[in-house]
Design an enzyme around this catalytic site. Structure first.
Site, mmCIF file in Angstrom:
data_model
loop_
_atom_site.group_PDB
_atom_site.id
_atom_site.type_symbol
_atom_site.label_atom_id
_atom_site.label_comp_id
_atom_site.label_asym_id
_atom_site.label_seq_id
_atom_site.Cartn_x
_atom_site.Cartn_y
_atom_site.Cartn_z
ATOM 1 N N SER A 275 0.837 -1.188 0.000
ATOM 2 C CA SER A 275 0.000 0.000 0.000
ATOM 3 C C SER A 275 0.888 1.259 0.000
ATOM 4 C CB SER A 275 -0.958 -0.055 1.196
ATOM 5 O OG SER A 275 -1.998 0.865 1.066
ATOM 6 N N HIS B 196 -7.316 -5.881 -0.977
ATOM 7 C CA HIS B 196 -6.201 -4.937 -0.932
ATOM 8 C C HIS B 196 -4.897 -5.705 -0.783
ATOM 9 C CE1 HIS B 196 -4.164 -1.214 -0.505
ATOM 10 N NE2 HIS B 196 -4.006 -1.258 0.805
ATOM 11 N N ASP C 119 -8.324 -4.469 -6.479
ATOM 12 C CA ASP C 119 -7.906 -3.722 -5.284
ATOM 13 C C ASP C 119 -8.733 -2.445 -5.147
ATOM 14 O OD1 ASP C 119 -6.445 -2.152 -3.331
ATOM 15 O OD2 ASP C 119 -4.748 -3.476 -3.699
#
Length: 492
Positions: A212, A461, A431
């Site tokens: 991320s 994610h 995602d």
């Protein structure tokens, strides 16, 4: 203020362990390269991680332009490699910005068990986060008050004023808490810390796994230190070409796509299902739902936050179905519980501070400061993209860094890394928080011969450890054996 985080931490869907760290002892000015590993300490109500986990504190300059000046402490955690053929250390950042690596690393160890055979697993709390001079901008009572009174999608002039006044108040609280640190928690500052960590660990090159926001951090490191890049994997990739508005637009598309996929899985038409959820949110905006949680009510903002959390992982979809059904019947308890999980609120009403750190870091990074007038021009576009998330993320462009005490540093980060070894960039087509397109853009900006894209046609994610043997084996082969896959490899 409760918000959908623009670069959401992986810790939103991982059970966190709160731990403290041992100290390297010296609080004075030093070169920061000595680590005195010792037992991790318990923090709060959570016990220290057992087994082989060790903690230490590393001193780094507060201001990297004054390397011999005042230092701050960074909390680190590690578990040594289990095999005999050790490659060195593998440094993890789990996202945010604002996620605690010290808390998350033990929870992630099972996922990384094969990597641990040849690497010491290492993570840290970046500057301004948790045990590394963590910044707390509000106390629990202030958070509760804002949570119940501030509308994240203001509909009237009075609600707009309250929204912006709350945003400015939050920034003042951060400045008061952080002091001089407020201007020294940028992604660039943390990337320089990473190179100091590399030196302290005794590694010639940095082996790194960023997830991320950790992908942006890895890209910035590669730009600053291309010759020090070892085996680097970036998973759930932040688009480095997007400015603050672009990130909000990307997330609006990403969360709507995830919601569409969820609705399809339940046999519902995505357009009709989204309309029904948007109408539910409008009704909650007009009249918050009762809950069984000590008189608390489910506001529209909390309801939206509760919808967001289970979209991070396909395993959360059944919980979303149950919570939406209950809300349609007038009970907001389940959506509130999901929102509390996202907001790090425990059963006693205490809140975590990762979103505080996130805001301080991202507002120092981001130069772009859209006005209310500019945001209102964007709202029709955002609402067209998503009737559920559009207004919330559109308003976020104005409120997130409104009247912030320190100026932002750039519009987009610089991640070009000519001369660096190949970097494995992993994108997931489903995602919600970091849409797939960011992976290709990151690879392009890293440069020809550097960025290598691996695609997973999945949901949630992040890709590694999410159920794809193809993804896991490809990443493991790269990190453990240096086997670089063909650029564009697809795992379905």
């Amino acid at each position: 203020m409760t918000r959908i985080t623009r670069w959401a931490a992986l810790t939103a869907v991982i059970t966190l362990l709160a731990v403290g760290c041992g100290s390297s002892g010296d609080d004075g000015k030093n070169d920061g390269t000595a680590l005195d590993w010792g037992r991790c300490k318990a923090s709060g109500d959570a016990p220290a991680p057992g087994g082989d986990w060790q903690c230490a504190t590393l001193r780094v300059p507060l201001d990297w332009s004054e390397p011999d000046g005042t230092t701050i402490g960074l909390a680190l955690i590690r578990a040594k490699a289990t095999g005999d053929d050790r490659l060195g250390s593998l440094l993890f950042n789990f996202g945010g910005p604002g996620g605690s690596g010290v808390s998350t690393m033990p929870s992630y160890a099972d996922t990384a068990a094969e990597l641990r055979e040849r690497y010491d697993l290492v993570s840290w709390d970046p500057r301004g986060v948790a045990a590394s001079e963590g910044i707390r901008c509000r106390d629990d009572a202030e958070i509760r008050a804002a949570e119940s009174s501030v509308d994240g999608t203001p509909d009237t002039p009075a609600e707009e004023r309250a929204y912006l006044e709350d945003a400015a108040d939050f920034g003042r609280g951060c400045q008061e808490a952080a002091g001089k640190l407020m201007a020294h928690v940028s992604t660039t500052d943390t990337a320089r810390d990473m190179d100091r960590i590399r030196q302290a660990l005794g590694d010639d090159r940095l082996n790194y796994f960023g997830i991320s926001y950790g992908t942006e951090l890895g890209g910035v490191y590669a730009h600053l230190f291309p010759q020090k890049v070892g085996r680097m994997t970036l998973d759930a990739v932040v688009d480095p070409s997007a400015d603050a508005v672009g990130h909000a637009r990307n997330q609006t598309r990403g969360f709507q796509l995830a919601l569409d996929n969820y609705l399809k899985s339940t046999g519902r038409d995505p357009q009709e299902g989204s309309r029904e959820i948007a109408e539910l949110l409008e009704r909650i905006d007009a009249e918050p739902l009762p809950t069984s949680s000590s008189g608390r009510k489910l506001t529209q903002t909390l309801a939206l936050t509760g919808i967001v959390l289970p979209l991070y992982s396909k395993s959360g979809w059944p919980a979303l179905t149950s919570a939406l059904r209950a809300a349609e019947k007038g009970d907001g308890t389940e959506l509130l519980a999901l929102a509390d999980g996202y907001n790090e609120r425990d059963s006693s009403g205490r809140y975590g501070t990762s979103t505080h750190s996130q805001r301080v870091i991202s507002c120092l990074d981001d130069k772009q400061r859209p006005t209310v007038a500019e945001t209102k021009k964007l709202l029709p576009e955002f609402e067209e993209i998503s009737p559920v998330f559009g207004a919330f993320l559109g308003w976020d462009t104005a409120g997130w860094c409104h009247d912030w005490p320190v100026p932002g540093r750039h519009v987009t980060p610089e991640v070009s890394a000519p001369g660096a070894d190949p970097v494995l960039v992993v994108g997931n087509t489903g995602d919600p928080a970091t849409p797939y397109e960011g992976a290709r853009r990151m690879a392009d900006e890293l440069g020809e011969g550097v960025g290598v894209v691996l695609t997973w046609k999945g949901e949630g994610h992040g890709a590694y450890g999410s159920g794809s043997d193809c993804v896991d084996s490809t990443v493991n082969a790269y990190l453990l054996n240096g086997t670089v896959p063909e650029d564009g490899k697809v795992c379905s």
